[in-house]
Design an enzyme around this catalytic site. Structure first.
Site, short mmCIF file in Angstrom:
data_model
loop_
_atom_site.label_atom_id
_atom_site.label_comp_id
_atom_site.label_asym_id
_atom_site.label_seq_id
_atom_site.Cartn_x
_atom_site.Cartn_y
_atom_site.Cartn_z
N LEU A 1 0.85 -1.19 0.00
CA LEU A 1 0.00 0.00 0.00
C LEU A 1 0.89 1.24 0.00
O LEU A 1 1.92 1.27 0.65
CB LEU A 1 -0.90 -0.02 1.23
CG LEU A 1 -1.89 -1.20 1.25
CD1 LEU A 1 -2.49 -1.37 2.64
CD2 LEU A 1 -2.97 -1.01 0.19
N HIS B 1 2.81 -10.47 10.57
CA HIS B 1 3.88 -11.02 9.74
C HIS B 1 4.41 -12.29 10.40
O HIS B 1 4.65 -12.28 11.62
CB HIS B 1 5.00 -9.98 9.54
CG HIS B 1 6.08 -10.46 8.63
ND1 HIS B 1 5.93 -10.51 7.27
CD2 HIS B 1 7.32 -10.94 8.91
CE1 HIS B 1 7.04 -11.02 6.74
NE2 HIS B 1 7.89 -11.28 7.71
C1 GRF Z 1 0.04 -16.34 6.41
O1 GRF Z 1 1.28 -16.87 6.00
C2 GRF Z 1 0.28 -15.21 7.35
O2 GRF Z 1 1.46 -15.39 8.05
C3 GRF Z 1 0.43 -14.05 6.46
O3 GRF Z 1 -0.45 -14.29 5.39
C4 GRF Z 1 -0.59 -15.71 5.20
C5 GRF Z 1 -2.01 -16.10 5.00
O4 GRF Z 1 -2.73 -15.99 6.18
N1 GRF Z 1 0.13 -12.85 7.18
P1 GRF Z 1 -4.34 -16.28 6.20
O5 GRF Z 1 -4.50 -17.74 6.50
O6 GRF Z 1 -4.86 -15.92 4.82
O7 GRF Z 1 -4.88 -15.42 7.28
#
Ligand code: GRF
Length: 207
Positions: free
Chosen positions: A92, A108
């Protein structure tokens, strides 16, 4: 506290937020979900819980600015007070960040500043962690500012790397911590217990 959740994938972080809100663990609700991927399973989760959801595609707009304006308009229309990037895979610009200064958080899957920034997302993070041979990784919830994965850190929690771990087994362990940490960060923010002092975040416990 009205949450606007931006997603790109499975939506397990979104699910953790929805569950915590419905269990009244946090005094917040998901006002809207926006995805940049039409088939993100996260959208199905929003639909199942009757949460307004939108697919906003960068390619449908003449510029990044117009793309971000479209998202900001939807978030404002739903009176969003806190934007949560939950597995959102788009960078963004300062325009968007300025619209929600200090009101955007990101989860993260590493202990920032390790294994973060451009290119470090999703499974790539865990592959790099295994490859490097670190003994500890973890999850970080931080404010989003103009620098990728480098805003003031709100919460972190370690996850120990076992020598038999694969990126998949590690991702599973980190994911569970992410869900817990993200909900805890939203709870603290909903209770106004988070203060930014320069680069640092002070958590006002008690009160
Ligand atoms: C995961 O690897 C998380 O660590 C990162 O995005 C990925 C997808 O997470 N922030 P989610 O299952 O879509 O919430």
């Amino acid at each position: 506290l009205c949450l606007g959740v931006l997603v790109s994938g499975q939506g397990t972080n979104l699910q953790a937020i929805i569950d915590a809100c419905e269990r009244k663990e946090i005094n917040a609700y998901v006002g809207v979900v926006i995805s940049n991927k039409p088939n993100a399973y996260a959208l199905q989760r929003a639909k199942k819980h009757g949460i307004p959801n939108y697919v906003i595609l960068r390619k449908d707009y003449p510029s990044q600015l117009e793309y971000e304006k479209a998202m900001v308009e939807i978030l404002k229309a739903h009176e969003v007070e806190l934007v949560v990037l939950a597995g959102f895979m788009k960078i963004l610009s300062s325009y968007f960040i300025e619209c929600f200064r200090n009101r955007i958080i990101n989860i993260h899957p590493s202990l920032i500043p390790a294994f973060c920034g451009k290119g470090f997302y999703g499974m790539k993070v865990h592959e790099a962690v295994i490859e490097y041979g670190v003994k500890v990784t973890g999850a970080t919830v931080h404010f989003v500012d103009e620098n990728v994965d480098a805003g003031p850190i709100i919460l972190q929690e370690p996850v120990f790397v076992d020598q038999n771990d694969t990126p998949e087994t590690l991702a599973q362990k980190v994911h569970e911590v992410e869900h817990k940490l993200l909900v805890k960060a939203i709870k603290l923010l909903s209770e106004n217990k988070v203060e930014i002092v320069g680069r640092r975040v002070i958590i006002k416990e008690g009160e």
